[in-house]
Scaffold this motif. Sequence first.
Motif, PDB file in Angstrom:
ATOM      1  N   LEU A 159       0.839  -1.200   0.000  1.00 12.78           N
ATOM      2  CA  LEU A 159       0.000   0.000   0.000  1.00 12.78           C
ATOM      3  C   LEU A 159       0.875   1.251   0.000  1.00 12.78           C
ATOM      4  O   LEU A 159       1.938   1.272   0.621  1.00 12.78           O
ATOM      5  N   PRO A 160       0.452   2.300  -0.689  1.00 13.18           N
ATOM      6  CA  PRO A 160       1.192   3.557  -0.599  1.00 13.18           C
ATOM      7  C   PRO A 160       1.028   4.172   0.798  1.00 13.18           C
ATOM      8  O   PRO A 160       0.072   3.841   1.499  1.00 13.18           O
ATOM      9  N   LEU A 161       1.909   5.041   1.173  1.00  9.76           N
ATOM     10  CA  LEU A 161       1.882   5.762   2.447  1.00  9.76           C
ATOM     11  C   LEU A 161       2.011   4.854   3.674  1.00  9.76           C
ATOM     12  O   LEU A 161       3.058   4.784   4.301  1.00  9.76           O
ATOM     13  N   ILE A 162       0.937   4.108   4.013  1.00 13.10           N
ATOM     14  CA  ILE A 162       0.991   3.329   5.247  1.00 13.10           C
ATOM     15  C   ILE A 162       1.708   2.003   5.081  1.00 13.10           C
ATOM     16  O   ILE A 162       1.951   1.288   6.046  1.00 13.10           O
ATOM     17  N   GLY A 163       2.050   1.640   3.837  1.00 12.68           N
ATOM     18  CA  GLY A 163       2.720   0.369   3.582  1.00 12.68           C
ATOM     19  C   GLY A 163       3.976   0.190   4.409  1.00 12.68           C
ATOM     20  O   GLY A 163       4.269  -0.908   4.885  1.00 12.68           O
ATOM     21  N   GLY A 164       4.705   1.279   4.606  1.00 10.58           N
ATOM     22  CA  GLY A 164       5.956   1.216   5.358  1.00 10.58           C
ATOM     23  C   GLY A 164       5.770   0.658   6.748  1.00 10.58           C
ATOM     24  O   GLY A 164       6.602  -0.100   7.262  1.00 10.58           O
ATOM     25  N   PHE A 165       4.649   0.988   7.344  1.00  8.66           N
ATOM     26  CA  PHE A 165       4.376   0.531   8.709  1.00  8.66           C
ATOM     27  C   PHE A 165       4.323  -0.991   8.789  1.00  8.66           C
ATOM     28  O   PHE A 165       4.797  -1.598   9.742  1.00  8.66           O
ATOM     29  N   PHE A 166       3.752  -1.599   7.748  1.00 11.91           N
ATOM     30  CA  PHE A 166       3.564  -3.058   7.768  1.00 11.91           C
ATOM     31  C   PHE A 166       4.818  -3.826   7.379  1.00 11.91           C
ATOM     32  O   PHE A 166       4.843  -5.050   7.472  1.00 11.91           O
ATOM     33  N   GLN A 167       5.870  -3.084   6.909  1.00 10.56           N
ATOM     34  CA  GLN A 167       7.097  -3.771   6.506  1.00 10.56           C
ATOM     35  C   GLN A 167       7.662  -4.625   7.642  1.00 10.56           C
ATOM     36  O   GLN A 167       8.306  -5.629   7.419  1.00 10.56           O
ATOM     37  N   LEU A 168       7.413  -4.182   8.861  1.00  4.91           N
ATOM     38  CA  LEU A 168       7.997  -4.874  10.003  1.00  4.91           C
ATOM     39  C   LEU A 168       7.273  -6.186  10.320  1.00  4.91           C
ATOM     40  O   LEU A 168       7.788  -7.020  11.041  1.00  4.91           O
ATOM     41  N   TRP A 169       6.069  -6.352   9.793  1.00  5.55           N
ATOM     42  CA  TRP A 169       5.318  -7.570  10.119  1.00  5.55           C
ATOM     43  C   TRP A 169       5.963  -8.789   9.495  1.00  5.55           C
ATOM     44  O   TRP A 169       6.220  -8.804   8.296  1.00  5.55           O
ATOM     45  N   PRO A 170       6.230  -9.777  10.302  1.00  2.81           N
ATOM     46  CA  PRO A 170       6.841 -10.980   9.728  1.00  2.81           C
ATOM     47  C   PRO A 170       5.789 -11.828   9.031  1.00  2.81           C
ATOM     48  O   PRO A 170       4.587 -11.670   9.268  1.00  2.81           O
ATOM     49  N   GLU A 171       6.266 -12.712   8.181  1.00  7.66           N
ATOM     50  CA  GLU A 171       5.351 -13.676   7.575  1.00  7.66           C
ATOM     51  C   GLU A 171       5.040 -14.746   8.620  1.00  7.66           C
ATOM     52  O   GLU A 171       5.941 -15.192   9.331  1.00  7.66           O
ATOM     53  N   ILE A 172       3.768 -15.117   8.741  1.00  4.02           N
ATOM     54  CA  ILE A 172       3.412 -16.097   9.773  1.00  4.02           C
ATOM     55  C   ILE A 172       3.660 -17.507   9.257  1.00  4.02           C
ATOM     56  O   ILE A 172       3.380 -17.811   8.094  1.00  4.02           O
ATOM     57  N   GLU A 173       4.207 -18.342  10.128  1.00  2.88           N
ATOM     58  CA  GLU A 173       4.403 -19.747   9.779  1.00  2.88           C
ATOM     59  C   GLU A 173       3.279 -20.570  10.387  1.00  2.88           C
ATOM     60  O   GLU A 173       2.985 -20.420  11.571  1.00  2.88           O
ATOM     61  N   PRO A 174       2.636 -21.429   9.615  1.00  4.28           N
ATOM     62  CA  PRO A 174       1.623 -22.283  10.243  1.00  4.28           C
ATOM     63  C   PRO A 174       2.276 -23.285  11.188  1.00  4.28           C
ATOM     64  O   PRO A 174       3.399 -23.721  10.938  1.00  4.28           O
ATOM     65  N   ILE A 175       1.595 -23.620  12.260  1.00  5.55           N
ATOM     66  CA  ILE A 175       2.117 -24.624  13.189  1.00  5.55           C
ATOM     67  C   ILE A 175       1.913 -26.002  12.578  1.00  5.55           C
ATOM     68  O   ILE A 175       0.824 -26.322  12.104  1.00  5.55           O
ATOM     69  N   SER A 176       2.961 -26.815  12.601  1.00  2.00           N
ATOM     70  CA  SER A 176       2.777 -28.196  12.167  1.00  2.00           C
ATOM     71  C   SER A 176       2.408 -29.040  13.380  1.00  2.00           C
ATOM     72  O   SER A 176       3.057 -28.976  14.413  1.00  2.00           O
ATOM     73  N   PHE A 177       1.333 -29.786  13.251  1.00  3.35           N
ATOM     74  CA  PHE A 177       0.896 -30.601  14.376  1.00  3.35           C
ATOM     75  C   PHE A 177       1.410 -32.035  14.265  1.00  3.35           C
ATOM     76  O   PHE A 177       0.829 -32.950  14.821  1.00  3.35           O
ATOM     77  N   ARG A 178       2.491 -32.219  13.538  1.00  3.19           N
ATOM     78  CA  ARG A 178       2.985 -33.585  13.372  1.00  3.19           C
ATOM     79  C   ARG A 178       4.293 -33.832  14.106  1.00  3.19           C
ATOM     80  O   ARG A 178       4.843 -34.913  14.047  1.00  3.19           O
ATOM     81  N   ALA A 179       4.809 -32.805  14.788  1.00  2.00           N
ATOM     82  CA  ALA A 179       6.034 -33.009  15.564  1.00  2.00           C
ATOM     83  C   ALA A 179       5.678 -33.663  16.895  1.00  2.00           C
ATOM     84  O   ALA A 179       4.502 -33.767  17.246  1.00  2.00           O
ATOM     85  N   THR A 180       6.706 -34.099  17.637  1.00  2.74           N
ATOM     86  CA  THR A 180       6.444 -34.859  18.860  1.00  2.74           C
ATOM     87  C   THR A 180       5.526 -34.097  19.815  1.00  2.74           C
ATOM     88  O   THR A 180       4.493 -34.596  20.242  1.00  2.74           O
ATOM     89  N   GLN A 181       5.931 -32.856  20.146  1.00  4.81           N
ATOM     90  CA  GLN A 181       5.170 -32.132  21.150  1.00  4.81           C
ATOM     91  C   GLN A 181       3.842 -31.633  20.594  1.00  4.81           C
ATOM     92  O   GLN A 181       2.800 -31.774  21.219  1.00  4.81           O
ATOM     93  N   THR A 182       3.872 -31.051  19.372  1.00  8.40           N
ATOM     94  CA  THR A 182       2.642 -30.463  18.848  1.00  8.40           C
ATOM     95  C   THR A 182       1.596 -31.527  18.527  1.00  8.40           C
ATOM     96  O   THR A 182       0.412 -31.245  18.562  1.00  8.40           O
ATOM     97  N   SER A 183       2.034 -32.755  18.244  1.00  9.54           N
ATOM     98  CA  SER A 183       1.016 -33.755  17.926  1.00  9.54           C
ATOM     99  C   SER A 183       0.271 -34.160  19.197  1.00  9.54           C
ATOM    100  O   SER A 183      -0.876 -34.579  19.137  1.00  9.54           O
ATOM    101  N   ALA A 184       0.922 -33.990  20.364  1.00  5.39           N
ATOM    102  CA  ALA A 184       0.179 -34.177  21.612  1.00  5.39           C
ATOM    103  C   ALA A 184      -0.902 -33.103  21.727  1.00  5.39           C
ATOM    104  O   ALA A 184      -2.024 -33.384  22.150  1.00  5.39           O
ATOM    105  N   TYR A 185      -0.565 -31.865  21.303  1.00  6.79           N
ATOM    106  CA  TYR A 185      -1.580 -30.806  21.323  1.00  6.79           C
ATOM    107  C   TYR A 185      -2.736 -31.154  20.386  1.00  6.79           C
ATOM    108  O   TYR A 185      -3.903 -30.926  20.708  1.00  6.79           O
TER     109      TYR A 185
END
Lengths: 314, 278
Positions: A159-185
């Motif tokens: 976006l023009p103007l306000i786009g700069g503000f969002f530059q800091l937002w990281p890309e979100i990684e989905p949680i994988s539920f197939r690892a040892t701990q997360t699959s318990a979740y």
Amino acid sequence: MSTKRTLPRLLQTPAVLLLLVWMLVPLSMTLYFSFIRYVLNSNRRPEWTTPSLSNWRGFGNYEYVLFNAKDFWFAVSNSLFIVGSILILTVTLGLAIAVLINKSFPGRGIVRVLLISPFFVMPAVNAVLWINMILDPVLGLNGLAVAGINEIIVGLKSLPLIGGFFQLWPEIEPISFRATQTSAYAVIIMVTWQWTPFAVLIFMTSLQSEDQQQKEAAVLDGANAWSQFRNLTIPHLARPIAIVIMIQSIFHLSLYAEIEIVSRGNGNKNLPYLIGEFASNNIGAASATGIFAVILANIVAFFLLRMIGKSLMD
Amino acid sequence: MAIVSQSSKFGNIMRPTMAWVVGLVFFFPIFWLAFTSFKTDADAVKPEFLFFFTPTLDNYLNMAENYDYWRFAINSVITTTFATGFTLFVGVPAAYAMAFNPSRHTKDILMWMLSTKMLPAAAVLYPMTFLTKNFLGVFDTHFLIIIVLSLINLPIVIWMLFTYFKEIPKEIIEAGKMDGVSTWGEIKDILLPLAWGGLASTALLCFIFCWNEAYWTVRLTTTEAATLSKLIEGNRAPEGLFFGRLSAVSMAAVGPIVVLGWFCQKQLVQGLTFGAVK
């Protein structure tokens, strides 16, 4: 007089005998196997592949399981973690929902039907549905939702103007539920989904019998909704809560299908799953672990039976 | 009158809205399963067809081809029906005797029966496999699954029937005795008509539990007596390739049972809490 007594005995004999055989025969075999060296395949010691008293090992299998098998304590603590989390979630959610739908409102019957449905879903389907179609980090709704959010963020960045503000937002990684701990979740999530309806149903049944006059008196005395809930509803529900906790403990301590489907081979395991793993070769260790599982279940059962026993004959 | 003031705006609008939202959230996974079952396998994993797609019945029509669905479904129907029948056949007389002619051991027997239910199945898995495979030769037969399903549900069935029978006034049975009715006549003409509702819902619940059972049916079968639980368990990791067809076969496995379940909510409470919550 004698026929009056013999006939009732005769009528319950088949049930008693069947259950006696069902309980005693396999359990005493497990007990026996837990004291001998017994493996399914061994090139080195072929004599261990047939169960025999000459392979007596005493408490050796128990020692092995307790001190040498690295997974035992992990499986025990993981069993307790999974059961404990499910209990806390189902009871809290169950209470909240039961209070929410206790009063009548338009469509209450339909909401009840929607709510109770998960309880009747086959565990195998429950697990396959959640782990693949909902929680999968790429193809499931989990992955699709995260991808969608990332797209929005990319859009915002350009976006023009306000786009700069969002530059800091990281890309979100989905949680994988197939690892040892997360699959318990994942297991906790799917079982909570299935058993919260059960808690709701029982709490609701019990709420219906709550003393309304007492509540009215409390309102006249100026008690607010929260203190009514805390001082009247919770004590009234103490018994159903205890029953929900104990029945669920029994079912979830032997949780198997969900773990098998979600966690096969990724290291997440509970006691029944560990027994299954041992049983692929080391029957002695599997049996000793089985006896530990029986002891654990009996501790829970002891409290449950005492509680139900009190209300049985009245 | 003070009570009326309690049902404020929150009570009137927020409460039903929240209740509906909660209900829909809980039902969503089942809805999503049904929804996906009408997508082709290719569409099911494409984000652009998430909500809008051309529905197809192919997944249902090809169930037999893709999964050999009917073989498993017939096994499920056979084992579940016979197991329910057998459980009632053994359970009704026992519960009748315990409810109407209790001795001082009745309570202990009931408690003990319940405790068999608490035996973790995994603890006796190997002995069961060993016995049925090497010793009795009944591994992977309908007979074995019927017996096992009956035995794991027998305690709950007896408990449910016991709590129903206990509600029937003893005087009615006594009156029958005075009129010289035989025991069989007592059961057939007096007890069964009175306990019909309880019997039906016990049978229904037993049927549901047998249908959904996923430990013994998976572990004690290979092909001959494999049930729907085994079928689904065997397709646990479709890697996204077969979401459409897997959804259809899952719906076919759970749909009828979920509908049956709607009719026995009340009995579920009584049955699973052993009469301790009313």
